[in-house]
Motif scaffolding. Structure first.
Motif, mmCIF file in Angstrom:
data_model
loop_
_atom_site.group_PDB
_atom_site.id
_atom_site.type_symbol
_atom_site.label_atom_id
_atom_site.label_comp_id
_atom_site.label_asym_id
_atom_site.label_seq_id
_atom_site.Cartn_x
_atom_site.Cartn_y
_atom_site.Cartn_z
ATOM 1 N N ILE A 135 0.879 -1.175 0.000
ATOM 2 C CA ILE A 135 0.000 0.000 0.000
ATOM 3 C C ILE A 135 0.916 1.225 0.000
ATOM 4 C CG2 ILE A 135 -1.716 1.310 1.296
ATOM 5 C CD1 ILE A 135 -2.581 -1.301 2.643
ATOM 6 N N LEU A 136 0.747 2.110 -0.954
ATOM 7 C CA LEU A 136 1.531 3.345 -0.945
ATOM 8 C C LEU A 136 0.872 4.328 0.018
ATOM 9 C CD1 LEU A 136 2.538 3.620 -4.662
ATOM 10 C CD2 LEU A 136 4.033 3.359 -2.714
ATOM 11 N N ASP A 137 1.622 4.662 1.073
ATOM 12 C CA ASP A 137 1.051 5.434 2.176
ATOM 13 C C ASP A 137 2.099 6.434 2.675
ATOM 14 O OD1 ASP A 137 0.117 6.383 4.603
ATOM 15 O OD2 ASP A 137 -0.337 4.410 5.436
ATOM 16 N N GLU A 138 1.752 7.706 2.578
ATOM 17 C CA GLU A 138 2.683 8.769 2.977
ATOM 18 C C GLU A 138 3.190 8.594 4.407
ATOM 19 O OE1 GLU A 138 -0.250 9.103 1.594
ATOM 20 O OE2 GLU A 138 -0.402 10.864 0.321
ATOM 21 N N ARG A 139 2.365 8.014 5.271
ATOM 22 C CA ARG A 139 2.700 7.929 6.691
ATOM 23 C C ARG A 139 3.401 6.620 7.077
ATOM 24 N NH1 ARG A 139 -1.753 10.837 5.666
ATOM 25 N NH2 ARG A 139 -2.763 8.901 5.031
ATOM 26 N N ALA A 140 3.679 5.780 6.118
ATOM 27 C CA ALA A 140 4.263 4.467 6.428
ATOM 28 C C ALA A 140 5.681 4.611 6.960
ATOM 29 C CB ALA A 140 4.265 3.601 5.171
ATOM 30 N N VAL A 158 -0.646 -0.447 -4.486
ATOM 31 C CA VAL A 158 -2.003 0.109 -4.452
ATOM 32 C C VAL A 158 -1.933 1.565 -4.006
ATOM 33 C CG1 VAL A 158 -4.362 -0.207 -3.618
ATOM 34 C CG2 VAL A 158 -2.845 -2.197 -3.821
ATOM 35 N N LEU A 159 -2.590 2.433 -4.772
ATOM 36 C CA LEU A 159 -2.548 3.875 -4.480
ATOM 37 C C LEU A 159 -3.949 4.458 -4.426
ATOM 38 C CD1 LEU A 159 -0.417 3.281 -7.069
ATOM 39 C CD2 LEU A 159 0.232 5.586 -6.486
ATOM 40 N N GLY A 160 -4.053 5.582 -3.719
ATOM 41 C CA GLY A 160 -5.299 6.325 -3.714
ATOM 42 C C GLY A 160 -5.258 7.462 -4.722
ATOM 43 N N ASP A 161 -6.395 8.147 -4.857
ATOM 44 C CA ASP A 161 -6.435 9.349 -5.701
ATOM 45 C C ASP A 161 -6.299 10.580 -4.801
ATOM 46 O OD1 ASP A 161 -8.895 9.457 -4.483
ATOM 47 O OD2 ASP A 161 -10.066 9.325 -6.326
ATOM 48 N N HIS A 162 -6.864 11.701 -5.181
ATOM 49 C CA HIS A 162 -6.728 12.922 -4.375
ATOM 50 C C HIS A 162 -7.367 12.790 -2.995
ATOM 51 C CE1 HIS A 162 -10.663 12.978 -6.097
ATOM 52 N NE2 HIS A 162 -11.004 14.094 -5.488
ATOM 53 N N LEU A 163 -8.277 11.807 -2.841
ATOM 54 C CA LEU A 163 -8.954 11.615 -1.552
ATOM 55 C C LEU A 163 -8.305 10.519 -0.715
ATOM 56 C CD1 LEU A 163 -12.635 11.885 -2.865
ATOM 57 C CD2 LEU A 163 -11.288 13.647 -1.695
ATOM 58 N N GLY A 164 -7.260 9.905 -1.231
ATOM 59 C CA GLY A 164 -6.595 8.820 -0.500
ATOM 60 C C GLY A 164 -7.361 7.511 -0.628
ATOM 61 N N LEU A 165 -6.823 6.463 0.005
ATOM 62 C CA LEU A 165 -7.448 5.139 -0.122
ATOM 63 C C LEU A 165 -8.599 4.963 0.865
ATOM 64 C CD1 LEU A 165 -4.323 2.836 -0.509
ATOM 65 C CD2 LEU A 165 -6.249 2.986 -2.118
ATOM 66 N N ILE A 181 4.215 1.191 2.447
ATOM 67 C CA ILE A 181 5.516 1.812 2.194
ATOM 68 C C ILE A 181 5.333 3.279 1.809
ATOM 69 C CG2 ILE A 181 6.879 -0.210 1.564
ATOM 70 C CD1 ILE A 181 6.302 0.475 -1.377
ATOM 71 N N THR A 182 6.367 4.046 2.137
ATOM 72 C CA THR A 182 6.401 5.448 1.724
ATOM 73 C C THR A 182 7.453 5.603 0.628
ATOM 74 O OG1 THR A 182 6.811 7.717 2.459
ATOM 75 C CG2 THR A 182 8.051 6.002 3.565
ATOM 76 N N ILE A 183 7.246 6.610 -0.223
ATOM 77 C CA ILE A 183 8.267 6.883 -1.249
ATOM 78 C C ILE A 183 9.065 8.133 -0.901
ATOM 79 C CG2 ILE A 183 7.037 5.734 -3.114
ATOM 80 C CD1 ILE A 183 6.226 8.662 -4.021
ATOM 81 N N GLY A 184 8.721 8.795 0.207
ATOM 82 C CA GLY A 184 9.447 10.009 0.585
ATOM 83 C C GLY A 184 8.588 10.903 1.452
ATOM 84 N N MET A 186 7.177 13.854 1.084
ATOM 85 C CA MET A 186 6.106 14.712 0.560
ATOM 86 C C MET A 186 4.948 13.857 0.057
ATOM 87 S SD MET A 186 7.457 17.761 0.770
ATOM 88 C CE MET A 186 6.619 18.876 -0.344
ATOM 89 N N SER A 187 3.722 14.340 0.252
ATOM 90 C CA SER A 187 2.581 13.688 -0.384
ATOM 91 C C SER A 187 2.513 14.219 -1.811
ATOM 92 C CB SER A 187 1.290 14.021 0.372
ATOM 93 O OG SER A 187 0.195 13.410 -0.291
ATOM 94 N N VAL A 188 2.809 13.334 -2.764
ATOM 95 C CA VAL A 188 2.844 13.759 -4.161
ATOM 96 C C VAL A 188 1.598 13.253 -4.880
ATOM 97 C CG1 VAL A 188 5.366 13.819 -4.206
ATOM 98 C CG2 VAL A 188 4.172 11.726 -4.894
ATOM 99 N N HIS A 189 1.402 13.714 -6.111
ATOM 100 C CA HIS A 189 0.262 13.239 -6.884
ATOM 101 C C HIS A 189 0.433 11.750 -7.196
ATOM 102 C CE1 HIS A 189 -0.296 17.652 -8.186
ATOM 103 N NE2 HIS A 189 -1.118 17.357 -7.209
HETATM 104 C C1 LIG Z 1 -2.356 12.942 -3.694
HETATM 105 S S1 LIG Z 1 -2.033 11.546 -2.712
HETATM 106 C C2 LIG Z 1 -3.437 11.474 -1.600
HETATM 107 C C3 LIG Z 1 -3.595 12.600 -0.679
HETATM 108 C C4 LIG Z 1 -4.802 12.447 0.220
HETATM 109 N N1 LIG Z 1 -5.207 13.759 0.607
HETATM 110 C C5 LIG Z 1 -4.509 11.599 1.440
HETATM 111 O O1 LIG Z 1 -4.328 12.152 2.513
HETATM 112 O O2 LIG Z 1 -4.435 10.366 1.356
HETATM 113 C C6 LIG Z 1 -2.444 10.215 -3.799
HETATM 114 C C7 LIG Z 1 -1.867 8.869 -3.443
HETATM 115 O O3 LIG Z 1 -0.502 8.819 -3.834
HETATM 116 C C8 LIG Z 1 0.224 7.971 -2.948
HETATM 117 N N2 LIG Z 1 1.311 8.803 -2.374
HETATM 118 C C9 LIG Z 1 1.507 10.135 -2.517
HETATM 119 N N3 LIG Z 1 2.613 10.525 -1.868
HETATM 120 C C10 LIG Z 1 3.137 9.419 -1.293
HETATM 121 C C11 LIG Z 1 4.278 9.174 -0.473
HETATM 122 N N4 LIG Z 1 5.113 10.135 -0.104
HETATM 123 N N5 LIG Z 1 4.499 7.895 -0.069
HETATM 124 C C12 LIG Z 1 3.674 6.883 -0.420
HETATM 125 N N6 LIG Z 1 2.572 7.063 -1.196
HETATM 126 C C13 LIG Z 1 2.308 8.306 -1.621
HETATM 127 C C14 LIG Z 1 -0.762 7.468 -1.907
HETATM 128 O O4 LIG Z 1 -1.228 6.188 -2.286
HETATM 129 C C15 LIG Z 1 -1.886 8.491 -1.991
HETATM 130 O O5 LIG Z 1 -3.124 7.945 -1.606
#
Ligand SMILES: C[S@@+](CC[C@H](N)C(=O)[O-])C[C@H]1O[C@@H](n2cnc3c(N)ncnc32)[C@H](O)[C@@H]1O
Length: 214
Positions: A135-140, A158-165, A181-184, A186-189
């Motif tokens: 699961i791609l998760d910014e907070r992982a 597995v990724l979410g869109d602008h609203l997350g998973l 897992i996180t990729i870094g 910043m929360s990127v698109h």
């Molecule tokens: C624009 S982000 C979602 C932002 C949303 N507001 C949220 O809080 O979940 C779209 C998706 O990209 C993935 N993503 C973005 N930045 C990431 C990061 N630094 N590490 C892991 N996944 C990331 C996540 O799966 C996220 O759900």
């Protein structure tokens, strides 16, 4: 696919599961299918080519429906967002999945199914044995770069869109043994997150085989 397979699974939380949206206002009329279209491009296409080792799944909970694009089979996929949106509209309007269990072919390399994340887990695990699911998760706490052996076998991201998973999908993935897992920092698109993951896998593959530069 003969070798190792990468799958990118993007969930469009409120995305339209039908072809009823305006191409001239995709973001405003489709529940942000534009994000999924860009994920399709970044997952499946590289400069002047299609990644034959990659499969992209677009999960549309509002159906629920799943669209699958298989890089080793698909033909004539253009990189521009407009053409990909036209294609997606036709695929969703085709209705080939009506009354069908599992994926039904719309055209070579593109298929459609009634269902959700379970269908994707089945499709990614069934024929080829176990794939690693992330699961791609910014907070992982676990960093993509620190995952040992990443890409040695089949992988599913597995990724979410602008609203997350959505939570129910995360719970299903947790039950299936997915790792976050996180990729870094910043929360990127979502489409950029796919590029970062694909790049990490490319780099690891190239380190094993320098002839792999394309
Ligand atoms: C624009 S982000 C979602 C932002 C949303 N507001 C949220 O809080 O979940 C779209 C998706 O990209 C993935 N993503 C973005 N930045 C990431 C990061 N630094 N590490 C892991 N996944 C990331 C996540 O799966 C996220 O759900």
């Amino acid at each position: 696919v003969a070798g190792v397979v990468r799958s990118f699974v993007v969930v469009g939380r409120i995305a339209s599961a039908s072809g009823e949206f305006l191409l001239d206002d995709l973001p405003g009329t489709s529940g942000r299918l534009d994000i999924l279209v860009r994920c399709l491009r970044s997952g499946l296409l590289f400069s002047h080519g299609v990644r034959t080792d990659t499969v992209v799944y677009l999960v549309l909970p509002r159906g629920p429906r799943v669209v699958r694009f298989q890089g080793d089979r698909v033909r004539f996929l253009r990189p521009d967002e407009r053409q990909l949106s036209v294609l997606l509209k036709k695929v969703l309007a085709s209705g080939v999945d009506e009354g069908v269990a599992g994926f039904a072919d719309v055209r070579r390399g593109i298929s459609l199914a009634r269902g959700g994340i379970d269908l994707v887990l089945e499709a990614t695990q069934a024929d080829r044995g176990a794939a690693d699911v992330f699961i791609l998760d910014e907070r992982a706490p676990l960093d993509l770069r620190a995952v040992p052996g990443l890409g040695d076998g089949d992988t599913v991201f597995v990724l979410g869109d602008h609203l997350g998973l959505p939570e129910d999908i995360c719970a299903r993935l947790d039950a299936a043994g997915a790792r976050r897992i996180t990729i870094g920092p910043m929360s990127v698109h979502a489409e950029d997150a796919i590029t970062v993951v694909a790049n990490e896998l490319d780099r690891r593959a190239a380190a094993l085989d320098p002839a792999k530069l394309r």
